[in-house]
Write a protein that holds these residues in place. Structure first.
Motif, PDB file in Angstrom:
ATOM      1  N   ALA A 186       4.066   5.625  -5.506  1.00 53.90           N
ATOM      2  CA  ALA A 186       4.031   5.625  -6.968  1.00 53.90           C
ATOM      3  C   ALA A 186       2.999   6.630  -7.490  1.00 53.90           C
ATOM      4  O   ALA A 186       3.246   7.326  -8.481  1.00 53.90           O
ATOM      5  N   ILE A 187       1.859   6.712  -6.831  1.00 52.09           N
ATOM      6  CA  ILE A 187       0.845   7.689  -7.240  1.00 52.09           C
ATOM      7  C   ILE A 187       1.401   9.099  -7.100  1.00 52.09           C
ATOM      8  O   ILE A 187       1.235   9.941  -7.986  1.00 52.09           O
ATOM      9  N   SER A 188       2.106   9.342  -6.011  1.00 51.33           N
ATOM     10  CA  SER A 188       2.715  10.655  -5.809  1.00 51.33           C
ATOM     11  C   SER A 188       3.776  10.936  -6.882  1.00 51.33           C
ATOM     12  O   SER A 188       3.827  12.024  -7.448  1.00 51.33           O
ATOM     13  N   LYS A 189       4.578   9.941  -7.186  1.00 50.30           N
ATOM     14  CA  LYS A 189       5.656  10.104  -8.164  1.00 50.30           C
ATOM     15  C   LYS A 189       5.134  10.288  -9.585  1.00 50.30           C
ATOM     16  O   LYS A 189       5.609  11.145 -10.328  1.00 50.30           O
ATOM     17  N   TYR A 190       4.148   9.472  -9.972  1.00 49.24           N
ATOM     18  CA  TYR A 190       3.679   9.475 -11.361  1.00 49.24           C
ATOM     19  C   TYR A 190       2.458  10.356 -11.596  1.00 49.24           C
ATOM     20  O   TYR A 190       2.054  10.539 -12.725  1.00 49.24           O
ATOM     21  N   GLY A 191       1.843  10.863 -10.520  1.00 50.03           N
ATOM     22  CA  GLY A 191       0.783  11.842 -10.665  1.00 50.03           C
ATOM     23  C   GLY A 191      -0.641  11.327 -10.713  1.00 50.03           C
ATOM     24  O   GLY A 191      -1.575  12.110 -10.630  1.00 50.03           O
ATOM     25  N   SER A 192      -0.817  10.012 -10.866  1.00 50.67           N
ATOM     26  CA  SER A 192      -2.173   9.466 -10.889  1.00 50.67           C
ATOM     27  C   SER A 192      -2.124   7.970 -10.595  1.00 50.67           C
ATOM     28  O   SER A 192      -1.089   7.321 -10.783  1.00 50.67           O
ATOM     29  N   ALA A 193      -3.267   7.440 -10.182  1.00 49.95           N
ATOM     30  CA  ALA A 193      -3.366   5.996  -9.940  1.00 49.95           C
ATOM     31  C   ALA A 193      -3.169   5.225 -11.245  1.00 49.95           C
ATOM     32  O   ALA A 193      -2.549   4.159 -11.255  1.00 49.95           O
ATOM     33  N   GLU A 194      -3.670   5.777 -12.349  1.00 49.69           N
ATOM     34  CA  GLU A 194      -3.543   5.107 -13.637  1.00 49.69           C
ATOM     35  C   GLU A 194      -2.076   5.003 -14.064  1.00 49.69           C
ATOM     36  O   GLU A 194      -1.631   3.968 -14.541  1.00 49.69           O
ATOM     37  N   ALA A 195      -1.334   6.085 -13.904  1.00 53.89           N
ATOM     38  CA  ALA A 195       0.089   6.059 -14.272  1.00 53.89           C
ATOM     39  C   ALA A 195       0.872   5.156 -13.328  1.00 53.89           C
ATOM     40  O   ALA A 195       1.764   4.416 -13.762  1.00 53.89           O
ATOM     41  N   ALA A 196       0.548   5.192 -12.046  1.00 53.17           N
ATOM     42  CA  ALA A 196       1.250   4.352 -11.069  1.00 53.17           C
ATOM     43  C   ALA A 196       1.010   2.874 -11.342  1.00 53.17           C
ATOM     44  O   ALA A 196       1.890   2.040 -11.071  1.00 53.17           O
ATOM     45  N   ALA A 197      -0.163   2.524 -11.888  1.00 53.80           N
ATOM     46  CA  ALA A 197      -0.504   1.126 -12.155  1.00 53.80           C
ATOM     47  C   ALA A 197       0.430   0.484 -13.177  1.00 53.80           C
ATOM     48  O   ALA A 197       0.493  -0.745 -13.268  1.00 53.80           O
ATOM     49  N   ARG A 198       1.185   1.282 -13.902  1.00 50.20           N
ATOM     50  CA  ARG A 198       2.184   0.716 -14.826  1.00 50.20           C
ATOM     51  C   ARG A 198       3.356   0.109 -14.071  1.00 50.20           C
ATOM     52  O   ARG A 198       4.141  -0.644 -14.644  1.00 50.20           O
ATOM     53  N   ARG A 226       0.845  -1.201   0.000  1.00 45.02           N
ATOM     54  CA  ARG A 226       0.000   0.000   0.000  1.00 45.02           C
ATOM     55  C   ARG A 226       0.879   1.250   0.000  1.00 45.02           C
ATOM     56  O   ARG A 226       0.604   2.215  -0.709  1.00 45.02           O
ATOM     57  N   ARG A 227       1.948   1.232   0.810  1.00 47.55           N
ATOM     58  CA  ARG A 227       2.867   2.373   0.850  1.00 47.55           C
ATOM     59  C   ARG A 227       3.554   2.573  -0.496  1.00 47.55           C
ATOM     60  O   ARG A 227       3.666   3.702  -0.986  1.00 47.55           O
ATOM     61  N   LEU A 228       3.997   1.476  -1.112  1.00 43.88           N
ATOM     62  CA  LEU A 228       4.631   1.583  -2.427  1.00 43.88           C
ATOM     63  C   LEU A 228       3.671   2.176  -3.453  1.00 43.88           C
ATOM     64  O   LEU A 228       4.064   2.999  -4.286  1.00 43.88           O
ATOM     65  N   LEU A 229       2.409   1.773  -3.369  1.00 37.17           N
ATOM     66  CA  LEU A 229       1.417   2.310  -4.296  1.00 37.17           C
ATOM     67  C   LEU A 229       1.199   3.799  -4.062  1.00 37.17           C
ATOM     68  O   LEU A 229       1.159   4.581  -5.020  1.00 37.17           O
ATOM     69  N   ARG A 230       1.078   4.210  -2.807  1.00 37.49           N
ATOM     70  CA  ARG A 230       0.914   5.643  -2.509  1.00 37.49           C
ATOM     71  C   ARG A 230       2.097   6.442  -3.044  1.00 37.49           C
ATOM     72  O   ARG A 230       1.933   7.511  -3.636  1.00 37.49           O
TER      73      ARG A 230
END
Length: 149
Positions: A57-69, A51-55
């Motif tokens: 990634a969302i912060s880094k890539y700007g969106s949940a969709e981009a982080a999902a890559r 969950r922390r890694l996902l948060r």
């Protein structure tokens, strides 16, 4: 984290699926015979850590969709299930890319040359085609929760 597949005191290693871990250990032994070290950069993960890694990634890539890559949700992550491992260094991942199918170890995503999962059929039939990235993997799509559930 950079540990060997033989580090039995590290949860990221010992909590891997036993068949995956056995295949990794066979591969690591043979890689060492070729002068190559396979290190675990990421293995089993707790849901909280995922969950922390996902948060992040969302912060880094700007969106949940981009982080999902790059990062799956804890509910769908193969790492949380102990069914995926990230291998390093680059030479180790390259060795596994070339020889992994013989152990049933396959790279799953074209954009993640370090991410491997166990595909036992690969020993006889080769690894299946890779997904472009995790956002294309149907296993990672969250199942809709019915209203009122």
């Amino acid at each position: 984290m950079r540990v060997t597949v033989f580090d039995d005191e590290i949860p990221a290693v010992v909590n891997l699926n036993p068949d995956l871990l056995a295949a990794l250990r066979r591969a690591a032994t043979d890689a060492a015979d070729d002068g190559v070290e396979l290190l675990v950069n990421g293995g089993w993960r707790s849901p909280e850590y995922q969950r922390r890694l996902l948060r992040e990634a969302i912060s880094k890539y700007g969106s949940a969709e981009a982080a999902a890559r790059w990062v799956a949700a804890p509910e769908t992550s193969a790492h949380v299930r102990g069914e995926a491992v990230d291998i390093g260094p680059v030479g180790g991942a390259a060795w596994l890319s070339e020889h992994g199918a013989g152990y049933g170890l396959c790279q799953i995503y074209r954009n993640e040359p370090w991410h491997y999962e166990l595909r036992p059929d690969a020993v006889d039939h080769g690894c299946p085609p890779m997904y472009a990235d995790p956002s294309h993997d149907p296993r990672l799509r969250r199942k809709a929760t019915p209203r009122g559930a």
